[in-house]
Design a protein around this motif. Sequence first.
Motif: not given
Length: 241
Positions: A169, A216-221, A223-224
């Motif tokens: 990203s 995606l879940a690990r990234t969202v929860f 906080f990047g």
Amino acid sequence: MKISIIIPAFNEEKLISETLRRIFLACSAFHEAGWATEVIVCDNNSTDRTAEFARAAGAQVVFEPVNQIARSRNSGASAATGDWLLFIDADSYPEPGLFADVASTIESGTCFAGGSTVRLDGTTRALRWGSALWNFISRSTRSPAGSFFFCETSLFRAVGGFNQELFASEELDLAKRLKQRAAKSGRKIVILHRHPLTTSARKLKLYSGWEYGRFLARTVFGFGRTLKSAEECHIWYDGRR
């Protein structure tokens, strides 16, 4: 005017020759506009013949020992001498029409950075829907995909290039920082759409939906925080081809 085309490449011996053939062909659009071009491949510590094939195809090759996309793009940009930088992934194929649109957009003086909509090289319904969703997000938020990102060189260097703390990203982070400049300059980021970039869907075939969902879940929860770890971003770095 001179544009520097930069291709980050890690173990891309299977694709780099065809990618460069397409890029050199598309460069005819810049030459017709009276522009000079240079094509730079950043060999990102490949263990195959990527660098050899790139030189044989006519590209300038630079080396980046740290396996990270942001560093690879920045190393290529450091060697560039153009007024504008155009970053293209090693598994993506531009048309001359797309390069012509880049030239006309830059010459209009209304933008300082931009990207393109994409077309995945598959024909399944899921791939068509997936690319359509991304293209909608990209155009509505003016967020260029990393596979095709062009920027005025002086501005790229002024904001520090791609963030080398990020392993994924990094193009969205750069776009965010560039947008902060947009409000002050009166120019904007544009997403071209008349000639979508054809890019490989191989990662969607090589990795399962569960792997993407977990990331995606690990990234969202988280906080990047996963974006700062090569291990967490293994989809981009484990070398699966």
